[in-house]
Enzyme design. Structure first.
Site, PDB file in Angstrom:
ATOM      1  N   ASN A 209      12.108  -9.311 -37.555  1.00  0.00           N
ATOM      2  CA  ASN A 209      12.724  -8.028 -37.212  1.00  0.00           C
ATOM      3  C   ASN A 209      12.479  -7.727 -35.738  1.00  0.00           C
ATOM      4  O   ASN A 209      11.856  -8.510 -35.042  1.00  0.00           O
ATOM      5  CB  ASN A 209      12.149  -6.919 -38.109  1.00  0.00           C
ATOM      6  CG  ASN A 209      10.640  -6.868 -38.019  1.00  0.00           C
ATOM      7  OD1 ASN A 209      10.079  -6.532 -36.988  1.00  0.00           O
ATOM      8  ND2 ASN A 209       9.965  -7.242 -39.090  1.00  0.00           N
ATOM      9  N   ASP A 278       9.629  -7.317 -46.136  1.00  0.00           N
ATOM     10  CA  ASP A 278       9.464  -7.011 -47.558  1.00  0.00           C
ATOM     11  C   ASP A 278       9.743  -8.233 -48.420  1.00  0.00           C
ATOM     12  O   ASP A 278       9.285  -8.308 -49.559  1.00  0.00           O
ATOM     13  CB  ASP A 278      10.422  -5.874 -47.949  1.00  0.00           C
ATOM     14  CG  ASP A 278       9.977  -4.552 -47.313  1.00  0.00           C
ATOM     15  OD1 ASP A 278       8.757  -4.324 -47.230  1.00  0.00           O
ATOM     16  OD2 ASP A 278      10.847  -3.768 -46.890  1.00  0.00           O
ATOM     17  N   LYS A 337       6.950   7.779 -48.705  1.00  0.00           N
ATOM     18  CA  LYS A 337       6.016   6.699 -48.354  1.00  0.00           C
ATOM     19  C   LYS A 337       4.583   7.223 -48.293  1.00  0.00           C
ATOM     20  O   LYS A 337       3.648   6.555 -48.712  1.00  0.00           O
ATOM     21  CB  LYS A 337       6.411   6.048 -47.015  1.00  0.00           C
ATOM     22  CG  LYS A 337       7.628   5.152 -47.195  1.00  0.00           C
ATOM     23  CD  LYS A 337       8.159   4.563 -45.918  1.00  0.00           C
ATOM     24  CE  LYS A 337       9.517   3.918 -46.230  1.00  0.00           C
ATOM     25  NZ  LYS A 337      10.151   3.314 -45.093  1.00  0.00           N
ATOM     26  N   LYS A 341       2.297   5.644 -51.198  1.00  0.00           N
ATOM     27  CA  LYS A 341       1.280   4.647 -50.813  1.00  0.00           C
ATOM     28  C   LYS A 341      -0.115   5.266 -50.689  1.00  0.00           C
ATOM     29  O   LYS A 341      -1.036   4.619 -50.201  1.00  0.00           O
ATOM     30  CB  LYS A 341       1.688   3.968 -49.501  1.00  0.00           C
ATOM     31  CG  LYS A 341       3.026   3.227 -49.598  1.00  0.00           C
ATOM     32  CD  LYS A 341       3.254   2.273 -48.449  1.00  0.00           C
ATOM     33  CE  LYS A 341       4.665   1.697 -48.524  1.00  0.00           C
ATOM     34  NZ  LYS A 341       4.830   0.472 -47.751  1.00  0.00           N
TER      35      LYS A 341
HETATM   36  N1  CTP Z   1       3.964  -2.292 -45.155  1.00  0.00           N
HETATM   37  C1  CTP Z   1       3.012  -3.138 -45.649  1.00  0.00           C
HETATM   38  N2  CTP Z   1       3.370  -4.219 -46.393  1.00  0.00           N
HETATM   39  C2  CTP Z   1       4.672  -4.479 -46.654  1.00  0.00           C
HETATM   40  C3  CTP Z   1       5.662  -3.628 -46.142  1.00  0.00           C
HETATM   41  C4  CTP Z   1       5.271  -2.548 -45.376  1.00  0.00           C
HETATM   42  O1  CTP Z   1       1.824  -2.901 -45.438  1.00  0.00           O
HETATM   43  N3  CTP Z   1       5.000  -5.536 -47.372  1.00  0.00           N
HETATM   44  C5  CTP Z   1       3.549  -1.126 -44.364  1.00  0.00           C
HETATM   45  C6  CTP Z   1       4.043  -1.139 -42.944  1.00  0.00           C
HETATM   46  O2  CTP Z   1       3.100  -1.737 -42.077  1.00  0.00           O
HETATM   47  C7  CTP Z   1       4.223   0.337 -42.645  1.00  0.00           C
HETATM   48  C8  CTP Z   1       4.648   0.906 -43.988  1.00  0.00           C
HETATM   49  O3  CTP Z   1       4.118   0.012 -44.957  1.00  0.00           O
HETATM   50  O4  CTP Z   1       3.024   0.980 -42.278  1.00  0.00           O
HETATM   51  C9  CTP Z   1       6.130   0.935 -44.100  1.00  0.00           C
HETATM   52  O5  CTP Z   1       6.470   1.301 -45.382  1.00  0.00           O
HETATM   53  P1  CTP Z   1       7.662   0.601 -46.174  1.00  0.00           P
HETATM   54  O6  CTP Z   1       7.995   1.466 -47.312  1.00  0.00           O
HETATM   55  O7  CTP Z   1       7.331  -0.756 -46.581  1.00  0.00           O
HETATM   56  O8  CTP Z   1       8.704   0.582 -45.082  1.00  0.00           O
HETATM   57  P2  CTP Z   1       9.877  -0.348 -45.099  1.00  0.00           P
HETATM   58  O9  CTP Z   1       9.472  -1.774 -45.185  1.00  0.00           O
HETATM   59  O10 CTP Z   1      10.668   0.062 -43.917  1.00  0.00           O
HETATM   60  O11 CTP Z   1      10.455   0.094 -46.494  1.00  0.00           O
HETATM   61  P3  CTP Z   1      11.927   0.309 -46.875  1.00  0.00           P
HETATM   62  O12 CTP Z   1      12.546  -0.988 -46.480  1.00  0.00           O
HETATM   63  O13 CTP Z   1      11.885   0.527 -48.337  1.00  0.00           O
HETATM   64  O14 CTP Z   1      12.365   1.489 -46.091  1.00  0.00           O
END
Ligand code: CTP
Length: 401
Positions: A209, A278, A337, A341
């Site tokens: 990304n 993700d 979030k 979390k």
């Molecule tokens: N995060 C993490 N582990 C993952 C994905 C995200 O620890 N596998 C953490 C990121 O570092 C950030 C936060 O979670 O601090 C972001 O939340 P997330 O819901 O995962 O954001 P996105 O990946 O942008 O989710 P979405 O695509 O559902 O918006």
């Protein structure tokens, strides 16, 4: 900004010594009392008069000769200093300092100092890459010295690579950070994650990304300057290592997951600024995938959600900070979030807004606190945002006590 601060500026013998004149001028221009120490070799490149004219103070270069107002130069120039800066710092001064050698005014002053010391190396590309020099830098970092890494570019001897003295702007920024440090994070261990993870497709391709890592690196730098022990778990970035932090390089989300879990038991604060993928490819091809038909499909599977896992098993006394980079419905997604979390604080930004996106040097964020409070910050330099986030973390920790 530096009004009333006493800065001892060590100038050593490299061609970049002329650039130290600009630094001395900027420091004096911001109100600092600048006292220059020149080594004998520095005097081959620039004359003391240059610095005396710019700072209004006598330049010191002899251990046994006191200038007006100083009884014992090495004791006064270290004892009175709020900060000691060496720019440029040659391979020679780094080597001496790493081995405790004190054979002139600058080295004795450095060894006698108890204030923060900022070293700004500059030398030939191959000298900088030399194993002995690199080992000395590692050793000095472990001793607690701060560094501003040299830049990549063409050095005076014609070689191209890392070795050019960092720009005056970068050095001034580091000086400001060191002098502003409130020291309120002493004794705390902070794990910061940064950058965008890379999920391999085959040996030459990956999914990633646009995260530059700048926000995470700024947080690591800010926490370190406030006295914390900082572990920086970073996906690949093009950024220099912030001074004083312990780097833990990773590539994939799963590597980041195991690194964070390894350091979590000793952490007081975890700040997850990384953009974690993700999903990853279900199978990584052993060989480079060749093009065949008009379409191709990659089968992806979920990666572990590191932050959600930390939140689910949150230890008493730990502060968890998450990030949300959104393109729409910022408030709704941020709140989901934050509670989903089990976080103490969520930092959200709309990456579509100019000045708040990936790769930018500034950010515009909103802080969402677990109690429901929201604080919107104006557009700021990422280091300033980092300090605001840490201020919020420290407030949360106080109220949770
Ligand atoms: N995060 C993490 N582990 C993952 C994905 C995200 O620890 N596998 C953490 C990121 O570092 C950030 C936060 O979670 O601090 C972001 O939340 P997330 O819901 O995962 O954001 P996105 O990946 O942008 O989710 P979405 O695509 O559902 O918006």
């Amino acid at each position: 900004m530096l009004e009333g601060r006493f800065i001892t500026l060590g100038v050593t013998g490299g061609i970049a010594a002329y650039k130290a004149a600009d630094l001395a001028s900027k420091l004096a221009g911001q109100g600092a009392a600048v006292h220059v120490i020149m080594t004998r070799s520095a005097g081959e490149f620039v004359r003391p008069l240059t610095f005396e004219a710019l700072t209004g103070n006598t330049v010191n270069s002899d251990l046994f000769v006191s200038s007006p107002g100083l009884k014992m130069p090495h004791i006064d120039l270290s004892g009175q200093a709020d900060l000691l800066v060496v720019a440029p710092a040659t391979a020679n001064i780094l080597g001496k300092l790493a081995h405790g050698i004190a054979d002139d005014l600058l080295t004795t002053t450095l060894l006698a100092s108890t204030c923060p010391v900022l070293l700004c190396p500059a030398m030939n590309v191959h000298m900088y890459a030399n194993k002995a020099v690199q080992e000395n830098i590692v050793k000095l970092t472990e001793f607690g010295y701060h560094f501003v890494e040299p830049e990549v570019g063409r050095v005076a001897c014609g070689h191209f690579g890392r070795g050019r003295l960092a720009g005056t702007g970068a050095i001034m920024r580091a000086i400001t950070v060191l002098l502003q440090s409130p020291g309120d994070m002493k004794g705390l261990t902070v794990v910061v994650t940064a950058g965008g993870t890379r999920e391999p497709i085959d040996p030459v391709r990956y999914i990633s990304n646009h995260s530059s890592g700048k926000m995470g690196y700024a947080l690591a730098e800010a926490a370190s300057s406030r006295g914390a022990r900082v572990i920086l778990v970073s996906a690949p970035t093009a950024l220099p290592q912030p001074p004083g932090v312990e780097p833990v390089p990773v590539e994939t989300a799963r590597e980041m997951h195991s690194a964070v879990m390894r350091y979590y038991p000793g952490a007081d604060i975890v700040i997850k600024a990384a953009a974690v993928a993700d999903y990853r490819c279900e199978r990584q091809a052993a060989d480079k995938i060749k093009k065949t038909g008009e379409k191709m499909t990659l089968e992806l599977v979920r990666n572990p959600d590191i932050l959600a896992e930390l939140g689910a098993g949150k230890r008493e006394g730990v502060t968890l900070v998450g990030f949300a980079a959104e393109t729409s419905q910022l408030e709704k997604n941020a709140r989901e979030k934050l509670s989903g979390k089990n976080l103490d604080l969520l930092v959200a930004n709309d990456v579509t807004v100019p000045g708040a996106g990936f790769g930018s040097d500034t950010n515009i964020v909103k802080l969402f606190f677990a109690g429901g409070r929201v604080e919107a910050l104006p557009e700021m330099d990422k280091l300033a945002v980092a300090h605001k986030i840490l201020d919020a973390v420290m407030t949360v920790r106080k109220t949770n006590k």
